[in-house]
Scaffold this motif. Structure first.
Motif, PDB file in Angstrom:
ATOM      1  N   ALA A 171       3.634  14.174  -0.924  1.00 12.83           N
ATOM      2  CA  ALA A 171       4.088  14.631   0.388  1.00 12.83           C
ATOM      3  C   ALA A 171       2.965  15.325   1.155  1.00 12.83           C
ATOM      4  O   ALA A 171       2.846  15.168   2.368  1.00 12.83           O
ATOM      5  CB  ALA A 171       5.279  15.579   0.228  1.00 12.83           C
ATOM      6  N   ALA A 172       2.133  16.064   0.466  1.00 13.31           N
ATOM      7  CA  ALA A 172       1.039  16.779   1.132  1.00 13.31           C
ATOM      8  C   ALA A 172      -0.043  15.816   1.617  1.00 13.31           C
ATOM      9  O   ALA A 172      -0.660  16.037   2.661  1.00 13.31           O
ATOM     10  CB  ALA A 172       0.436  17.805   0.184  1.00 13.31           C
ATOM     11  N   GLU A 173      -0.275  14.744   0.883  1.00 14.10           N
ATOM     12  CA  GLU A 173      -1.346  13.812   1.245  1.00 14.10           C
ATOM     13  C   GLU A 173      -0.921  12.815   2.318  1.00 14.10           C
ATOM     14  O   GLU A 173      -1.706  12.467   3.181  1.00 14.10           O
ATOM     15  CB  GLU A 173      -1.828  13.058   0.002  1.00 14.10           C
ATOM     16  CG  GLU A 173      -2.610  13.923  -0.951  1.00 14.10           C
ATOM     17  CD  GLU A 173      -3.030  13.163  -2.188  1.00 14.10           C
ATOM     18  OE1 GLU A 173      -2.611  11.995  -2.363  1.00 14.10           O
ATOM     19  OE2 GLU A 173      -3.761  13.738  -3.004  1.00 14.10           O
ATOM     20  N   SER A 174       0.302  12.325   2.255  1.00 12.91           N
ATOM     21  CA  SER A 174       0.683  11.229   3.137  1.00 12.91           C
ATOM     22  C   SER A 174       1.635  11.633   4.256  1.00 12.91           C
ATOM     23  O   SER A 174       1.867  10.846   5.157  1.00 12.91           O
ATOM     24  CB  SER A 174       1.322  10.109   2.313  1.00 12.91           C
ATOM     25  OG  SER A 174       2.539  10.552   1.775  1.00 12.91           O
ATOM     26  N   HIS A 175       2.216  12.794   4.193  1.00  7.49           N
ATOM     27  CA  HIS A 175       3.197  13.263   5.178  1.00  7.49           C
ATOM     28  C   HIS A 175       4.381  12.310   5.294  1.00  7.49           C
ATOM     29  O   HIS A 175       5.044  12.254   6.321  1.00  7.49           O
ATOM     30  CB  HIS A 175       2.553  13.474   6.549  1.00  7.49           C
ATOM     31  CG  HIS A 175       1.442  14.471   6.512  1.00  7.49           C
ATOM     32  ND1 HIS A 175       1.659  15.794   6.249  1.00  7.49           N
ATOM     33  CD2 HIS A 175       0.104  14.330   6.672  1.00  7.49           C
ATOM     34  CE1 HIS A 175       0.503  16.442   6.271  1.00  7.49           C
ATOM     35  NE2 HIS A 175      -0.466  15.572   6.525  1.00  7.49           N
ATOM     36  N   LEU A 176       4.607  11.527   4.259  1.00  4.17           N
ATOM     37  CA  LEU A 176       5.764  10.640   4.177  1.00  4.17           C
ATOM     38  C   LEU A 176       6.672  11.141   3.062  1.00  4.17           C
ATOM     39  O   LEU A 176       6.219  11.797   2.127  1.00  4.17           O
ATOM     40  CB  LEU A 176       5.325   9.207   3.865  1.00  4.17           C
ATOM     41  CG  LEU A 176       4.483   8.508   4.935  1.00  4.17           C
ATOM     42  CD1 LEU A 176       4.011   7.163   4.407  1.00  4.17           C
ATOM     43  CD2 LEU A 176       5.276   8.318   6.207  1.00  4.17           C
ATOM     44  N   PRO A 177       7.951  10.835   3.141  1.00  2.00           N
ATOM     45  CA  PRO A 177       8.823  11.238   2.036  1.00  2.00           C
ATOM     46  C   PRO A 177       8.379  10.551   0.738  1.00  2.00           C
ATOM     47  O   PRO A 177       8.069   9.364   0.733  1.00  2.00           O
ATOM     48  CB  PRO A 177      10.213  10.792   2.458  1.00  2.00           C
ATOM     49  CG  PRO A 177      10.051   9.956   3.668  1.00  2.00           C
ATOM     50  CD  PRO A 177       8.661  10.158   4.206  1.00  2.00           C
ATOM     51  N   ALA A 178       8.327  11.318  -0.306  1.00  2.00           N
ATOM     52  CA  ALA A 178       7.873  10.786  -1.587  1.00  2.00           C
ATOM     53  C   ALA A 178       8.957   9.913  -2.205  1.00  2.00           C
ATOM     54  O   ALA A 178      10.123  10.271  -2.215  1.00  2.00           O
ATOM     55  CB  ALA A 178       7.521  11.925  -2.530  1.00  2.00           C
ATOM     56  N   ARG A 179       8.533   8.765  -2.701  1.00  2.00           N
ATOM     57  CA  ARG A 179       9.441   7.869  -3.388  1.00  2.00           C
ATOM     58  C   ARG A 179       9.398   8.211  -4.876  1.00  2.00           C
ATOM     59  O   ARG A 179       8.344   8.291  -5.475  1.00  2.00           O
ATOM     60  CB  ARG A 179       9.001   6.418  -3.186  1.00  2.00           C
ATOM     61  CG  ARG A 179       9.990   5.400  -3.677  1.00  2.00           C
ATOM     62  CD  ARG A 179       9.514   4.017  -3.321  1.00  2.00           C
ATOM     63  NE  ARG A 179       8.272   3.693  -3.986  1.00  2.00           N
ATOM     64  CZ  ARG A 179       8.178   3.048  -5.151  1.00  2.00           C
ATOM     65  NH1 ARG A 179       9.261   2.676  -5.773  1.00  2.00           N
ATOM     66  NH2 ARG A 179       7.009   2.773  -5.683  1.00  2.00           N
ATOM     67  N   THR A 180      10.552   8.452  -5.443  1.00  2.00           N
ATOM     68  CA  THR A 180      10.597   8.835  -6.849  1.00  2.00           C
ATOM     69  C   THR A 180      11.752   8.137  -7.551  1.00  2.00           C
ATOM     70  O   THR A 180      12.760   7.820  -6.932  1.00  2.00           O
ATOM     71  CB  THR A 180      10.737  10.364  -6.998  1.00  2.00           C
ATOM     72  OG1 THR A 180      10.782  10.662  -8.391  1.00  2.00           O
ATOM     73  CG2 THR A 180      11.974  10.888  -6.332  1.00  2.00           C
ATOM     74  N   THR A 181      11.556   7.891  -8.828  1.00  2.00           N
ATOM     75  CA  THR A 181      12.616   7.267  -9.623  1.00  2.00           C
ATOM     76  C   THR A 181      13.419   8.306 -10.381  1.00  2.00           C
ATOM     77  O   THR A 181      14.476   7.999 -10.900  1.00  2.00           O
ATOM     78  CB  THR A 181      12.015   6.279 -10.644  1.00  2.00           C
ATOM     79  OG1 THR A 181      11.160   7.017 -11.532  1.00  2.00           O
ATOM     80  CG2 THR A 181      11.225   5.194  -9.954  1.00  2.00           C
ATOM     81  N   GLY A 182      12.919   9.527 -10.462  1.00  2.00           N
ATOM     82  CA  GLY A 182      13.608  10.561 -11.221  1.00  2.00           C
ATOM     83  C   GLY A 182      13.431  10.420 -12.719  1.00  2.00           C
ATOM     84  O   GLY A 182      14.094  11.102 -13.491  1.00  2.00           O
ATOM     85  N   LEU A 183      12.529   9.523 -13.135  1.00  2.00           N
ATOM     86  CA  LEU A 183      12.335   9.278 -14.562  1.00  2.00           C
ATOM     87  C   LEU A 183      11.794  10.507 -15.282  1.00  2.00           C
ATOM     88  O   LEU A 183      12.238  10.831 -16.384  1.00  2.00           O
ATOM     89  CB  LEU A 183      11.400   8.090 -14.777  1.00  2.00           C
ATOM     90  CG  LEU A 183      11.213   7.649 -16.217  1.00  2.00           C
ATOM     91  CD1 LEU A 183      12.535   7.165 -16.786  1.00  2.00           C
ATOM     92  CD2 LEU A 183      10.162   6.573 -16.309  1.00  2.00           C
ATOM     93  N   SER A 184      10.862  11.226 -14.645  1.00  2.00           N
ATOM     94  CA  SER A 184      10.310  12.391 -15.332  1.00  2.00           C
ATOM     95  C   SER A 184      11.368  13.487 -15.480  1.00  2.00           C
ATOM     96  O   SER A 184      11.402  14.180 -16.493  1.00  2.00           O
ATOM     97  CB  SER A 184       9.082  12.924 -14.598  1.00  2.00           C
ATOM     98  OG  SER A 184       9.432  13.411 -13.328  1.00  2.00           O
TER      99      SER A 184
END
Length: 129
Positions: free
Chosen positions: A51-64
């Motif tokens: 989010a800090a680098e791209s200013h786009l919402p982060a896409r996550t799978t929730g796997l971690s």
């Protein structure tokens, strides 16, 4: 004149060994919980960096998150099982019903579960580049 050897159930070294084994299982459970917490928080860290680098919402799978939660839960199960097995072993030693040479089912199950988790993580890391 040498003293005759004590029965296994009365030798204090046996109880000390049982306590050391119990504490080793507790350490294993705490380690699993600590690693699980770190894994679950690592996904949050990656989302913040993205989010800090791209200013786009982060896409996550929730796997971690879920793999971390599973590791923490596995650590809790290991600790509870260790307590149960320790009480069971002390009772067997006190009553004289303890049999040497038994394979620890708990250790085998934990080893197989962790090996399966390792294989799953390896496959995931190969597929997601």
């Amino acid at each position: 004149m040498p003293t005759p050897p004590q029965p296994v159930e009365q030798d204090p070294r046996v109880y000390f060994a049982a306590e050391r084994t119990f504490l080793a299982w507790i350490r294993t459970g705490l380690g699993l919980m600590g690693i699980g917490f770190a894994v679950s928080r690592f996904g949050l860290f990656l989302r913040q960096i993205t989010a800090a680098e791209s200013h786009l919402p982060a896409r996550t799978t929730g796997l971690s998150l879920w793999s971390g939660v599973l590791l923490v839960a596995l650590g809790v199960i290991v600790n509870l099982t260790a307590v149960y097995r320790h009480f069971q072993l002390i009772q067997e030693l006190s009553s004289g019903t303890w049999r040497p040479g038994r394979v620890s089912r708990d250790a085998v199950v934990l080893g197989l579960l962790l090996a399966a988790a390792g294989v799953a993580m390896t496959i995931y890391l190969i597929l997601v580049r």
